[in-house]
Design an enzyme around this catalytic site. Structure first.
Site, mmCIF file in Angstrom:
data_model
loop_
_atom_site.group_PDB
_atom_site.id
_atom_site.type_symbol
_atom_site.label_atom_id
_atom_site.label_comp_id
_atom_site.label_asym_id
_atom_site.label_seq_id
_atom_site.Cartn_x
_atom_site.Cartn_y
_atom_site.Cartn_z
ATOM 1 N N GLY A 1 0.852 -1.190 0.000
ATOM 2 C CA GLY A 1 0.000 0.000 0.000
ATOM 3 C C GLY A 1 0.886 1.237 0.000
ATOM 4 O O GLY A 1 2.109 1.151 -0.205
ATOM 5 N N ALA B 1 2.002 3.121 2.392
ATOM 6 C CA ALA B 1 3.048 3.176 3.418
ATOM 7 C C ALA B 1 4.215 2.271 3.042
ATOM 8 O O ALA B 1 5.393 2.683 3.085
ATOM 9 C CB ALA B 1 2.470 2.773 4.771
ATOM 10 N N SER C 1 -4.077 -2.479 -3.503
ATOM 11 C CA SER C 1 -3.990 -2.373 -2.040
ATOM 12 C C SER C 1 -5.071 -1.433 -1.554
ATOM 13 O O SER C 1 -5.594 -0.599 -2.288
ATOM 14 C CB SER C 1 -2.617 -1.821 -1.634
ATOM 15 O OG SER C 1 -1.627 -2.754 -1.980
ATOM 16 N N ARG D 1 -14.749 12.514 14.025
ATOM 17 C CA ARG D 1 -15.512 11.325 13.631
ATOM 18 C C ARG D 1 -16.100 10.563 14.811
ATOM 19 O O ARG D 1 -17.240 10.097 14.765
ATOM 20 C CB ARG D 1 -14.597 10.357 12.888
ATOM 21 C CG ARG D 1 -14.433 10.733 11.489
ATOM 22 C CD ARG D 1 -13.546 9.764 10.779
ATOM 23 N NE ARG D 1 -13.321 10.335 9.459
ATOM 24 C CZ ARG D 1 -12.500 9.824 8.578
ATOM 25 N NH1 ARG D 1 -11.818 8.740 8.854
ATOM 26 N NH2 ARG D 1 -12.376 10.383 7.392
ATOM 27 N N GLU E 1 -1.103 2.245 8.535
ATOM 28 C CA GLU E 1 -2.204 1.839 9.417
ATOM 29 C C GLU E 1 -1.829 0.625 10.261
ATOM 30 O O GLU E 1 -2.392 0.404 11.336
ATOM 31 C CB GLU E 1 -3.473 1.575 8.589
ATOM 32 C CG GLU E 1 -4.717 1.473 9.449
ATOM 33 C CD GLU E 1 -6.023 1.401 8.675
ATOM 34 O OE1 GLU E 1 -6.051 1.768 7.482
ATOM 35 O OE2 GLU E 1 -7.031 0.965 9.271
ATOM 36 N N SER F 1 -4.770 9.942 7.537
ATOM 37 C CA SER F 1 -4.224 8.589 7.394
ATOM 38 C C SER F 1 -3.399 8.433 6.126
ATOM 39 O O SER F 1 -2.250 7.968 6.177
ATOM 40 C CB SER F 1 -5.333 7.554 7.421
ATOM 41 O OG SER F 1 -4.763 6.308 7.145
HETATM 42 C C1 LIG Z 1 -13.103 3.353 2.164
HETATM 43 C C2 LIG Z 1 -11.968 4.075 2.792
HETATM 44 C C3 LIG Z 1 -11.740 5.397 2.484
HETATM 45 C C4 LIG Z 1 -10.681 6.075 3.087
HETATM 46 N N1 LIG Z 1 -10.477 7.384 2.774
HETATM 47 C C5 LIG Z 1 -9.434 8.044 3.346
HETATM 48 C C6 LIG Z 1 -9.188 9.401 3.041
HETATM 49 O O1 LIG Z 1 -9.877 10.019 2.240
HETATM 50 N N2 LIG Z 1 -8.154 10.007 3.654
HETATM 51 C C7 LIG Z 1 -7.344 9.362 4.544
HETATM 52 O O2 LIG Z 1 -6.436 9.965 5.076
HETATM 53 N N3 LIG Z 1 -7.543 8.060 4.834
HETATM 54 C C8 LIG Z 1 -8.564 7.390 4.257
HETATM 55 N N4 LIG Z 1 -8.765 6.074 4.554
HETATM 56 C C9 LIG Z 1 -7.760 5.351 5.340
HETATM 57 C C10 LIG Z 1 -6.549 5.043 4.450
HETATM 58 O O3 LIG Z 1 -6.964 4.748 3.156
HETATM 59 C C11 LIG Z 1 -5.754 3.859 4.979
HETATM 60 O O4 LIG Z 1 -5.545 3.976 6.347
HETATM 61 C C12 LIG Z 1 -4.377 3.785 4.304
HETATM 62 O O5 LIG Z 1 -4.502 3.876 2.914
HETATM 63 C C13 LIG Z 1 -3.659 2.509 4.699
HETATM 64 O O6 LIG Z 1 -2.503 2.395 3.918
HETATM 65 P P1 LIG Z 1 -1.383 1.314 4.268
HETATM 66 O O7 LIG Z 1 -0.325 1.464 3.256
HETATM 67 O O8 LIG Z 1 -1.029 1.419 5.696
HETATM 68 O O9 LIG Z 1 -2.107 -0.084 4.087
HETATM 69 P P2 LIG Z 1 -2.915 -0.711 2.849
HETATM 70 O O10 LIG Z 1 -3.119 0.219 1.739
HETATM 71 O O11 LIG Z 1 -4.108 -1.358 3.473
HETATM 72 O O12 LIG Z 1 -1.936 -1.813 2.304
HETATM 73 C C14 LIG Z 1 -1.694 -3.003 3.000
HETATM 74 C C15 LIG Z 1 -0.808 -3.880 2.147
HETATM 75 O O13 LIG Z 1 -0.387 -4.980 2.930
HETATM 76 C C16 LIG Z 1 -0.502 -6.176 2.191
HETATM 77 N N5 LIG Z 1 -0.654 -7.264 3.173
HETATM 78 C C17 LIG Z 1 -1.539 -7.353 4.192
HETATM 79 N N6 LIG Z 1 -1.300 -8.454 4.917
HETATM 80 C C18 LIG Z 1 -0.245 -9.082 4.342
HETATM 81 C C19 LIG Z 1 0.480 -10.275 4.636
HETATM 82 N N7 LIG Z 1 0.174 -11.022 5.690
HETATM 83 N N8 LIG Z 1 1.488 -10.621 3.805
HETATM 84 C C20 LIG Z 1 1.821 -9.856 2.737
HETATM 85 N N9 LIG Z 1 1.180 -8.708 2.440
HETATM 86 C C21 LIG Z 1 0.167 -8.329 3.235
HETATM 87 C C22 LIG Z 1 -1.682 -5.945 1.280
HETATM 88 O O14 LIG Z 1 -1.627 -6.781 0.158
HETATM 89 C C23 LIG Z 1 -1.471 -4.464 0.923
HETATM 90 O O15 LIG Z 1 -0.586 -4.382 -0.158
HETATM 91 C C24 LIG Z 1 -9.845 5.399 3.991
HETATM 92 C C25 LIG Z 1 -10.082 4.074 4.314
HETATM 93 C C26 LIG Z 1 -11.160 3.423 3.744
HETATM 94 C C27 LIG Z 1 -11.451 2.037 4.159
#
Ligand SMILES: Cc1cc2nc3c(=O)[nH]c(=O)nc-3n(C[C@H](O)[C@H](O)[C@H](O)COP(=O)(O)OP(=O)(O)OC[C@H]3O[C@@H](n4cnc5c(N)ncnc54)[C@H](O)[C@@H]3O)c2cc1C
EC number: 1.3.5.1
Length: 669
Positions: free
Chosen positions: A14, A16, A42, A301, A394, A410
């Site tokens: 994702g 991050a 993601s 929120r 996250e 986020s």
């Molecule tokens: C519908 C929705 C709308 C949102 N809108 C907003 C917004 O407008 N503004 C804002 O700030 N935030 C928003 N958020 C929150 C924000 O989108 C997320 O918190 C953020 O994008 C998370 O990013 P991340 O990179 O941490 O994780 P993610 O994008 O969830 O990526 C996780 C990654 O980990 C991988 N993964 C997971 N488990 C494993 C494993 N065991 N082994 C290998 N790979 C794994 C997945 O394949 C994925 O690639 C929203 C959330 C939702 C649900």
């Protein structure tokens, strides 16, 4: 056994994870990313409404800066966050926006001159400055003093993830897709990588690395109804928990978003209310001003979700076969605005509800949305217990959100955190060598292989899908928006019973390669431990703070609970986590605990709060009249950042003598 070596291993593709991968690849380190799914799918792609950064380009953002963003974030967190981290974040968010722009994010832009907006259900004409023309626009979001949320219509996450992933591709960063990390390789002090399973072939692989970064997103899917994607199952948090050493922080801090559609649970962005949408009850009455006269629909929120639930409990919800709901009314924004700025919301309404939100109200209800808790790290993103283990986004409890995350903070955290933590991960890789202990690696491979053999060859009778459904129901019913002792205890008892039953899982499909039943069986035990960590943390925390709201302990109790919950899982036989607490030091806070601005001030004060306020006043007095805000900030709470991120942010208001135009022409609708 297939062994793969790398310097920087990132679990999660994702925003991050990719941003950390870019940071380490930029330093010439061998970098590898694992993902359950193709990177561009993601969950970050689902982010709709925008990303907070104090650019201050628009008339309603004018005067914004890091200080105000920092204060909003700390208040939003209900004083639960790490203020150093919130400072680092607020300072770097404008830099991250500009970097993303260079990588091709097509931000919505300011047009000079008049523009009509809806504020407090009235049409208002704003005049944007000539000098702001073409700069990045921002919309209003909950819990913020300024319009600070930068956006690309309501597809912000999509455009961000595409830009960041394209950047990663251009740098040649490999992403191993359809790979699930299931166990960390560690010796109790140092993390050496992960054991992962290929979801297509079933092959187990050992990824041995100098640094391992968990960037696996949140754990929303331990709840029955969530805005999260099906992949947000908390396996990243379980990886840390299963070590018995690495801690999880504040797992009970779970956010419920006010406006997910009923019954599907798909989000309609906070941008709907930010742009002027309002909430109505079964009689069409706009009820939020009755509860929160100042911020109304744009309170934090957690506050809006609680007020909505309260209002429905009083019998003001709209009855439906799926339980009561309320209405989100964006009709007042007009078709042109909706089709330009809220087009995903429009499509969601058309596809999943069969309604046109330009003409009809949207049925909504608060729904699980975000995980504030996660893998506890220090400010450099590293686990304090396991050297070489980092976490970001996250998945992590870095901890800039405390007990409530502000909308738009986020996605900003993912890229800012990735930028900062990525630098520290790269430093770590440069300062440490790859340690290959094949016996240790084999031990973890064997353990996972045994788990799989027992599931496939054993005679267990429990169905993993049913256990998961049961867990999700328990979490929804007893560990939700409002919590109380008896229900939390019930949740813990029932979850413990499920964890015991999970020792007897059995599979109907005995295939060892692509087998969803096996995948589910491997996940459900891990998810149950994560769920128990949330429920136990919530039961133990006898106060209300941010999204953690106890009916039996309605006060925020700074005296006894101004701390962070730390959870470990002691051993395989245990049915509950061990909890301990990390105090937040009021005497080091730039913004000592205070009134958050909603409802009545209902706080039991911390004994140091008064002392810290006196100390702060002395510092201010010592700096003389009208000290420069940067000098004052450093005097109150010095924080560190990588040197390339230290320079101050430039703003339109700093470089041009602009007198922001005032809103004119309040025309009631
Ligand atoms: C519908 C929705 C709308 C949102 N809108 C907003 C917004 O407008 N503004 C804002 O700030 N935030 C928003 N958020 C929150 C924000 O989108 C997320 O918190 C953020 O994008 C998370 O990013 P991340 O990179 O941490 O994780 P993610 O994008 O969830 O990526 C996780 C990654 O980990 C991988 N993964 C997971 N488990 C494993 C494993 N065991 N082994 C290998 N790979 C794994 C997945 O394949 C994925 O690639 C929203 C959330 C939702 C649900």
């Amino acid at each position: 056994m297939k062994l793969i070596y790398t310097d920087s291993l990132v679990i999660g593709a994702g925003l991050a994870g990719l941003r950390v991968a870019i940071a380490t690849k930029e330093r010439g380190l061998d970098t590898l990313v694992l993902s359950l799914i193709p990177a561009k799918r993601s969950h970050s792609a689902a982010a709709q409404g925008g990303m907070q950064a104090s650019l201050g380009n628009t008339v309603k953002g004018m005067g914004d800066n890091e200080d105000i963003h920092f204060q909003d974030t700390v208040k939003g967190s209900d004083w639960g966050c790490d203020q150093d981290v919130a400072r680092m974040f607020a300072h770097c968010a404008p830099k991250a926006i500009r970097e993303l722009t260079n990588w091709g994010v097509p931000w919505s832009r300011v047009s000079a001159g008049p523009r009509d907006v809806i504020m407090n259900a009235q049409k208002v004409t704003l005049h944007e400055a000539e000098e702001a023309h073409g700069l990045i626009n921002a919309r209003d979001f909950g819990g913020t003093k300024k319009w600070r949320t930068c956006y690309t219509a309501d597809g912000t996450g999509h455009s961000l993830l595409y830009a960041v992933d394209n950047q990663a591709i251009s740098m040649g960063i490999p992403v191993h897709e359809r790979i699930e990390a299931l166990s960390l390789i560690h010796d109790g002090k140092r993390c050496h990588g992960v054991i992962a399973r290929c979801l297509v072939t079933g092959e187990l692989r050992a990824y041995v690395a100098k640094s391992t970064t968990i960037a696996t997103g949140g754990y929303g899917k331990i709840y029955e109804i969530s805005t999260n994607a099906t992949i947000c199952e908390g396996i990243g948090q379980a990886l840390a928990l299963d070590t018995g050493v690495a801690t999880l922080g504040n797992m009970e801090a779970v956010q419920f978003h006010p406006t997910a559609i009923v019954p599907a649970g798909i989000l309609t962005t906070e941008g709907c209310r930010g742009d002027g949408g309002i909430l109505r009850d079964k009689d069409g009455h706009r009820f939020m001003p009755d509860y929160e006269p100042e911020k109304k629909e744009l309170a934090s929120r957690d506050v809006v979700s609680r007020r909505m639930t309260e209002h429905m409990r009083k019998g003001n919800g709209v009855d439906s076969p799926y339980g009561p709901h309320l209405w989100l009314d964006i009709t007042l924004l007009g078709r042109e605005h909706i089709e330009t700025n809220l087009r995903e919301v429009k499509e969601i309404c058309e596809y999943f509800l069969g309604i046109d939100p330009c003409k009809e109200w949207i049925p909504v209800r608060p729904t699980q949305h975000y995980s504030m808790g996660g893998v506890r790290t220090n400010a450099t993103g590293e686990s304090p217990q396991l050297k070489g283990l980092f976490s970001v986004g996250e998945a992590a409890c870095w901890d800039m959100h405390g007990f409530n995350r502000l909308g738009g903070n986020s996605v900003a955290e993912t890229v800012v955190g990735g930028m900062i933590i990525g630098k520290y991960v790269a430093d770590f890789c440069e300062q440490n060598s790859l340690e290959i202990d094949t016996a240790l690696t084999q031990k973890f491979i064997d353990k996972l292989q045994n788990e799989i053999d027992n599931l496939v060859d054993g005679n267990g009778k429990e169905n993993p899908f049913e256990l998961k459904k049961e867990m999700q129901r328990i979490m929804m019913n007893y560990v939700g928006i409002f919590r109380n002792g008896p229900e939390l205890d019930k949740a813990i008892q029932e979850l413990k019973a499920l964890l015991l039953r999970a020792k007897n899982l059995g599979l109907k499909c005995k295939k060892r390669h692509s087998n969803p039943e096996l995948v589910e069986a491997l996940r459900v035990t891990r998810m149950l431990k994560v769920a128990l960590t949330v429920a136990c943390g919530a039961a133990a925390r006898t106060e209300s703070r941010g999204a953690h709201s106890r009916e039996d302990y309605p006060q925020r109790n700074d005296k006894d609970w101004l701390n962070r919950t730390l959870a470990t899982w002691p051993d395989a036989e245990s049915l509950t986590p061990v909890l301990r607490y990390e105090a937040l030091d009021v005497m080091k806070m730039e913004l000592p605990p205070g009134y958050r601005g909603y409802g009545n001030d209902n706080t039991i004060a911390h004994p140091d709060t008064e002392k810290r306020i006196i100390e702060i006043n002395k510092v201010i007095a010592a700096l003389g009249d009208d000290p420069d805000r940067h000098t004052l900030q450093q005097a109150l709470m010095p924080y560190t950042l990588p040197s390339h991120l230290l320079p101050p942010n430039e703003r339109l208001s700093d470089t041009l003598a602009i007198t922001p135009s005032q809103p004119v022409g309040n025309k009631p609708l």
